[in-house]
Design a protein around this motif. Sequence first.
Motif, mmCIF file in Angstrom:
data_model
loop_
_atom_site.group_PDB
_atom_site.id
_atom_site.type_symbol
_atom_site.label_atom_id
_atom_site.label_comp_id
_atom_site.label_asym_id
_atom_site.label_seq_id
_atom_site.Cartn_x
_atom_site.Cartn_y
_atom_site.Cartn_z
ATOM 1 N N ALA A 59 0.942 -1.270 -0.067
ATOM 2 C CA ALA A 59 0.019 -0.026 0.035
ATOM 3 C C ALA A 59 0.820 1.061 0.000
ATOM 4 O O ALA A 59 0.561 2.326 -0.710
ATOM 5 C CB ALA A 59 -0.711 0.044 1.045
ATOM 6 N N VAL A 60 1.967 1.304 0.722
ATOM 7 C CA VAL A 60 2.992 2.374 0.820
ATOM 8 C C VAL A 60 3.532 2.449 -0.502
ATOM 9 O O VAL A 60 3.733 3.644 -1.102
ATOM 10 C CB VAL A 60 4.136 2.187 2.042
ATOM 11 C CG1 VAL A 60 5.019 3.178 1.713
ATOM 12 C CG2 VAL A 60 3.297 2.451 3.421
ATOM 13 N N GLU A 61 4.048 1.455 -1.274
ATOM 14 C CA GLU A 61 4.358 1.591 -2.585
ATOM 15 C C GLU A 61 3.265 2.085 -3.596
ATOM 16 O O GLU A 61 3.881 2.924 -4.440
ATOM 17 C CB GLU A 61 4.969 0.150 -2.934
ATOM 18 C CG GLU A 61 6.217 -0.376 -2.192
ATOM 19 C CD GLU A 61 6.562 -1.768 -2.768
ATOM 20 O OE1 GLU A 61 5.833 -2.396 -3.084
ATOM 21 O OE2 GLU A 61 7.825 -2.423 -2.111
ATOM 22 N N TRP A 62 2.322 1.509 -3.304
ATOM 23 C CA TRP A 62 1.324 2.082 -4.185
ATOM 24 C C TRP A 62 1.234 3.623 -4.402
ATOM 25 O O TRP A 62 0.976 4.586 -5.318
ATOM 26 C CB TRP A 62 -0.048 1.394 -4.128
ATOM 27 C CG TRP A 62 -1.249 1.945 -4.859
ATOM 28 C CD1 TRP A 62 -1.428 1.676 -6.074
ATOM 29 C CD2 TRP A 62 -2.282 2.905 -4.378
ATOM 30 N NE1 TRP A 62 -2.545 2.437 -6.601
ATOM 31 C CE2 TRP A 62 -3.245 3.063 -5.729
ATOM 32 C CE3 TRP A 62 -2.480 3.362 -3.233
ATOM 33 C CZ2 TRP A 62 -4.098 4.124 -5.318
ATOM 34 C CZ3 TRP A 62 -3.577 4.336 -2.926
ATOM 35 C CH2 TRP A 62 -4.425 4.520 -4.153
ATOM 36 N N PHE A 63 0.724 4.124 -2.866
ATOM 37 C CA PHE A 63 0.523 5.671 -2.711
ATOM 38 C C PHE A 63 1.777 6.440 -2.946
ATOM 39 O O PHE A 63 1.657 7.562 -3.338
ATOM 40 C CB PHE A 63 0.238 5.638 -1.160
ATOM 41 C CG PHE A 63 -0.459 6.993 -0.978
ATOM 42 C CD1 PHE A 63 -1.873 7.212 -1.449
ATOM 43 C CD2 PHE A 63 0.056 7.966 -0.524
ATOM 44 C CE1 PHE A 63 -2.629 8.341 -1.139
ATOM 45 C CE2 PHE A 63 -0.429 9.177 -0.329
ATOM 46 C CZ PHE A 63 -1.891 9.525 -0.633
ATOM 47 N N ALA A 64 2.964 5.944 -2.838
ATOM 48 C CA ALA A 64 4.109 6.815 -2.813
ATOM 49 C C ALA A 64 4.363 7.046 -4.254
ATOM 50 O O ALA A 64 5.184 8.128 -4.658
ATOM 51 C CB ALA A 64 5.528 6.060 -2.197
ATOM 52 N N ARG A 65 3.967 6.228 -5.081
ATOM 53 C CA ARG A 65 4.332 6.327 -6.709
ATOM 54 C C ARG A 65 3.013 7.506 -7.043
ATOM 55 O O ARG A 65 3.587 8.316 -7.971
ATOM 56 C CB ARG A 65 3.632 5.100 -7.423
ATOM 57 C CG ARG A 65 4.953 3.942 -7.404
ATOM 58 C CD ARG A 65 4.756 2.894 -8.419
ATOM 59 N NE ARG A 65 3.496 2.074 -8.238
ATOM 60 C CZ ARG A 65 3.516 1.094 -7.477
ATOM 61 N NH1 ARG A 65 4.400 0.537 -6.839
ATOM 62 N NH2 ARG A 65 2.313 0.356 -7.204
ATOM 63 N N LEU A 66 2.109 7.523 -6.504
ATOM 64 C CA LEU A 66 1.156 8.415 -6.495
ATOM 65 C C LEU A 66 1.645 9.976 -6.045
ATOM 66 O O LEU A 66 1.308 11.097 -6.653
ATOM 67 C CB LEU A 66 -0.247 8.187 -6.158
ATOM 68 C CG LEU A 66 -1.582 9.402 -5.884
ATOM 69 C CD1 LEU A 66 -1.778 9.864 -7.082
ATOM 70 C CD2 LEU A 66 -2.382 8.510 -5.185
ATOM 71 N N ALA A 67 2.037 9.880 -4.921
ATOM 72 C CA ALA A 67 2.596 11.116 -4.318
ATOM 73 C C ALA A 67 3.481 11.098 -3.405
ATOM 74 O O ALA A 67 3.367 10.892 -1.998
ATOM 75 C CB ALA A 67 1.342 11.414 -3.380
ATOM 76 N N PRO A 68 4.599 11.081 -4.105
ATOM 77 C CA PRO A 68 5.967 10.927 -3.036
ATOM 78 C C PRO A 68 6.555 12.012 -2.108
ATOM 79 O O PRO A 68 6.955 11.841 -1.222
ATOM 80 C CB PRO A 68 6.947 10.905 -4.403
ATOM 81 C CG PRO A 68 6.420 11.575 -5.534
ATOM 82 C CD PRO A 68 5.049 11.039 -5.471
ATOM 83 N N ALA A 69 5.809 13.167 -2.497
ATOM 84 C CA ALA A 69 6.149 14.304 -1.474
ATOM 85 C C ALA A 69 4.933 14.253 -0.447
ATOM 86 O O ALA A 69 5.059 15.246 0.277
ATOM 87 C CB ALA A 69 5.872 15.649 -2.300
#
Length: 270
Positions: A59-69
Amino acid sequence: MGAGRAASRWLQERVFPHFRGVRYVPRTRFRQSAKVVRRGGDLPVLVSRQLGYREFTPAVEWFARLAPAARPILVLRRHDEWLRSVYLREIKELRYVPFGAFIDIERDEGVRPQSSALFRERIRVLEDHFEHRPLVLFFDRLVADPREFVRTIADYVGASYDETDISFRPSNRSYRDRQYRFLREVRRRWPAKRSAEPGPAALRWLRVRGRRFAWHAGVALGRVVPERMLSSDALLTEAQLARSRAFYETDWQACVDYARRHNPRLLAGD
């Protein structure tokens, strides 16, 4: 993000909907948060989700691709208290096994691996995937001063709110020991094979709803079932909890030290 059993549901249902100056994405719309973020706008987006140990990194990997900042927030609860709460939830959901088989401190042969309760690793995952370090908060601070806890999060995300809109009463009613013992007895008499919850979404929904109905029925019966029908054995002992606390003490101190270094004004975990 939370490890579950750390007041995530209370924040999601009683606090975050009252925040002003942010667009709040409820936990039930976590997968739709991508659309909200891509849509842009003048207001920051607040996304909240409690994640199990298996789904945390994906889930973290998925969301980080979307919003790394993004600026992650992680709420943690001391290991022995957290394991007790997770274990009682297992009983409530009719997935009873003895506590020693639930998490095996000696041989790591339990239903849950020892690594499932390593919280410092979750911090590392957040550090590796986002540009900003996570804000690490602690459940005991919430219990000690819930109003200050809410203010801390609101200040961090840039939200305002009216404190009178928020209910600070406990979110979940604790089940009595007798009701848990009744649910344990049900599972002892009618054991069921544990499953990993995969399969079609409709089947998962039916399985969860069926289990929820069963535990509500079990809780109701547990109020009236004669005491003689229930085992007097403790659901879990203080000695088991003490061993769990000692086993994970190094991990807990690593989390507290991290918060002290990077969130020093919070005096985290003291």
